[in-house]
Write an enzyme that holds these catalytic residues in place. Structure first.
Site, PDB file in Angstrom:
ATOM      1  N   ASP A 181       4.937  12.720  -4.564  1.00  0.00           N
ATOM      2  CA  ASP A 181       6.121  12.583  -4.391  1.00  0.00           C
ATOM      3  C   ASP A 181       6.641  12.182  -5.801  1.00  0.00           C
ATOM      4  OD1 ASP A 181       8.992  11.424  -3.567  1.00  0.00           O
ATOM      5  OD2 ASP A 181       7.936  11.591  -1.598  1.00  0.00           O
ATOM      6  N   ASP A 226       6.990  -5.513  -2.692  1.00  0.00           N
ATOM      7  CA  ASP A 226       6.369  -5.065  -1.477  1.00  0.00           C
ATOM      8  C   ASP A 226       5.414  -4.035  -1.535  1.00  0.00           C
ATOM      9  OD1 ASP A 226       6.948  -6.447   1.062  1.00  0.00           O
ATOM     10  OD2 ASP A 226       8.768  -5.263   1.492  1.00  0.00           O
ATOM     11  N   HIS A 256      12.902   8.372  -4.675  1.00  0.00           N
ATOM     12  CA  HIS A 256      12.326   8.854  -3.459  1.00  0.00           C
ATOM     13  C   HIS A 256      10.947   8.435  -2.737  1.00  0.00           C
ATOM     14  CE1 HIS A 256      11.119  12.240  -0.612  1.00  0.00           C
ATOM     15  NE2 HIS A 256      12.464  12.285  -0.257  1.00  0.00           N
ATOM     16  N   ASN A 311       3.786  -9.662   3.636  1.00  0.00           N
ATOM     17  CA  ASN A 311       3.768 -11.012   2.627  1.00  0.00           C
ATOM     18  C   ASN A 311       4.965 -11.612   2.554  1.00  0.00           C
ATOM     19  OD1 ASN A 311       5.540  -9.161   1.452  1.00  0.00           O
ATOM     20  ND2 ASN A 311       4.565  -8.950  -0.335  1.00  0.00           N
ATOM     21  N   ALA A 338       4.820  22.775   4.663  1.00  0.00           N
ATOM     22  CA  ALA A 338       4.948  22.392   6.046  1.00  0.00           C
ATOM     23  C   ALA A 338       4.477  23.213   7.204  1.00  0.00           C
ATOM     24  CB  ALA A 338       6.453  21.820   6.638  1.00  0.00           C
ATOM     25  N   VAL A 391      -1.473  21.498   8.816  1.00  0.00           N
ATOM     26  CA  VAL A 391      -0.694  20.331   8.320  1.00  0.00           C
ATOM     27  C   VAL A 391       0.352  19.781   9.376  1.00  0.00           C
ATOM     28  CG1 VAL A 391       1.556  20.055   6.632  1.00  0.00           C
ATOM     29  CG2 VAL A 391      -0.545  21.531   6.066  1.00  0.00           C
ATOM     30  N   SER A 415      12.201  13.525   5.297  1.00  0.00           N
ATOM     31  CA  SER A 415      11.475  13.042   4.232  1.00  0.00           C
ATOM     32  C   SER A 415      11.140  11.627   4.841  1.00  0.00           C
ATOM     33  CB  SER A 415      12.266  12.785   2.925  1.00  0.00           C
ATOM     34  OG  SER A 415      12.129  14.127   2.179  1.00  0.00           O
TER      35      SER A 415
END
Length: 499
Positions: free
Chosen positions: A196, A205, A238, A251, A376, A381, A430
């Site tokens: 990405d 995080d 993204h 956490n 895709a 996949v 996405s």
């Protein structure tokens, strides 16, 4: 209902009879069916003096043949940017307008196909130090809007204090993540490659979740760059949002990911201008396979074509090169998960396309079944459509009987963002795909004895059967509850994955 999804067939690269498209020719494997019209050609201009990028595919995958291809690249006035001998693919730059034909001639039978990876000039330049191409080594143009970009709502502040954000994650409850976490939150021995735009290294995080040693930048001409900051996000959050869904830490801060116990590698394949060219994706898939990553997430399609047509000599070589990289890394044990796309398109019934190429002048073109949304639509996949909070197919989601494997939440998903190291909402396939990547990571943590093919089959088989429904767009659903064009074999099930 029996599954209609195409399964992987043996991929033999040691013979010429594997349907590779030669420059100026059309292969049987890349052809449309007799009942379909040929796709519309999209000529790519490469005038003398303009730096262009190419993939050159060796006819036979062995060191001798790949060396011949490299020498032919240089003899044709090109520079070897990156060589992937494992799959017989060479990435080259050249200012020779006749490079495509000359490299085939000078290779004397060693080249199966050669073609451009983009329609635009290479403005970022050629990486330095590219004369030793074996294995990983060490301008500005804005991408035109494309219909298949994530249909993401504006990034908005989440309500409530950070400790309360998990209650807003409807998506996790929808696919049984809290139940799965009673068994496992994932193993630190499992790594998810996030192909990405990069992962925010400072986000509270995410900072503890990133495997820095496995992270890489692939946007330097498709050549792996392991510099300390190369894989970090620059112009897009993204990848940071995607990463939060996969593995945000438990956490007491913000949200929790599907698999907070696993590690994530930032594999940057999105350039600062927003492009994911074939050489970037190839680098990402090869890196994941070389590093032994258990799963990758791919929330994109490979630019500049929303659909790469196998019956077009200028598009088929890059399609084949990406396919080789995906297949090789699958054979190395990596499971690839990909977003189905956001064009509200029926992938099983291709007719026209108006969004490509997105790095130049778009063409209103006829397309057919040889034209693939990659990665895709590549074999085995895991392709993911998007559902909303009501469990219906999201209005933007692509669909297609035999093209969708499973569905997952993708509308108004709360996850991590770069701005203020905060959290925000985004929508798109996405956002659906990383849910499935996280579930695969949980399965590989709980069942390390399973190989990649077994994982793929179990994810499909264990999905929650979901019958056809209607959407606001009124797109027809084909199939039944066991498999249909909206949800594939159902909504992914995290709890079942770890049993």
């Amino acid at each position: 209902m029996a599954s209609t999804r195409k399964r992987t067939t043996p991929w033999i690269v040691a013979t010429a009879a594997i349907g590779l498209t030669l420059v100026g020719s059309q292969s049987a494997a890349g052809s449309s069916s007799a009942a379909e019209p040929p796709s519309t050609p999209v000529p790519v201009s490469t005038p003398d003096g303009q730096l262009a990028s190419y993939v050159v595919n060796a006819k036979t995958v062995n060191p001798g043949q790949v060396r011949k291809v490299e020498k032919a690249v240089e003899a044709a006035g090109g520079v070897v940017v990156q060589s992937w001998p494992q799959i017989g693919v060479v990435v080259a730059h050249s200012k020779n307008g006749d490079f495509r034909t000359e490299v085939v001639t000078k290779a004397k039978g060693a080249v199966a196909s050669a073609g451009p990876t983009r329609t635009a000039e290479v403005l970022e330049g050629t990486p330095e130090g590219v004369q030793a191409p074996w294995g990983p080594g060490k301008g500005q143009m804005k991408r035109a809007p494309r219909a298949a970009d994530p249909v993401e709502g504006p990034t908005v502040p989440a309500t409530g204090t950070p400790e309360q954000l998990e209650s807003q994650q409807w998506d996790m409850r929808n696919i049984g993540v809290p139940e799965a976490h009673k068994t496992t939150t994932g193993s630190s021995k499992v790594t998810v490659g996030v192909l990405d735009s990069g992962i925010d290294p400072d986000h509270p995080d995410l900072a503890s979740q990133i495997d820095v040693a496995q992270s890489v930048n692939c946007t330097a001409g498709g050549r792996p760059d392991t510099s300390a900051t190369g894989w970090a996000p620059t112009t897009s959050d993204h990848g940071t949002h995607v990463a939060g869904t996969i593995g945000a830490a438990r956490n007491g801060v913000g949200i929790v990911g599907v698999a907070p116990g696993v590690k994530m590698a930032s594999v940057k394949v999105v350039s600062d201008d927003g492009y994911i060219y074939p050489e970037y994706a190839i680098c990402g898939f090869m890196w994941a396979g070389e590093k032994g990553m258990e799963v990758t997430n791919n929330s994109y399609y490979v630019d500049p074509f929303e659909f790469w047509c196998g019956d077009q000599p200028e598009q088929a070589p890059a399609l084949e090169a990406v396919r080789r990289a995906v297949k090789w890394s699958q054979d190395e044990g990596t499971v690839h998960v990909a977003a189905a796309g956001n064009s509200s398109y029926d992938l099983s019934n291709k007719t026209t396309n108006t969004s490509s190429p997105n790095d130049g002048t778009t063409v209103n073109r006829t397309i057919n079944s040889s034209c693939k949304d990659i990665p895709a639509e590549l074999d085995d996949v895991l392709t993911v459509s998007s559902i909303d909070q009501a469990g219906k197919l999201s209005s933007f989601s692509n669909r297609g009987l035999g093209s969708i494997d499973v569905a997952a939440p993708g509308s108004r998903i709360l996850s991590t963002v770069v701005t203020n190291n905060g959290w925000g909402l985004k929508s798109g396939t996405s956002m659906a795909s990383p849910h499935v990547a996280g579930v695969v990571a949980l399965m590989r943590s709980a069942h390390p004895e399973l190989n990649a093919s077994q994982v793929v089959e179990r994810i499909r088989a264990q999905a929650t059967d979901t019958p056809c429904s209607t959407t606001a767009a009124g797109a027809p659903c084909v199939g039944d509850a066991s498999e249909n064009s909206y949800y594939g074999q159902g909504v992914v099930d995290a709890a079942a994955a770890v049993r």
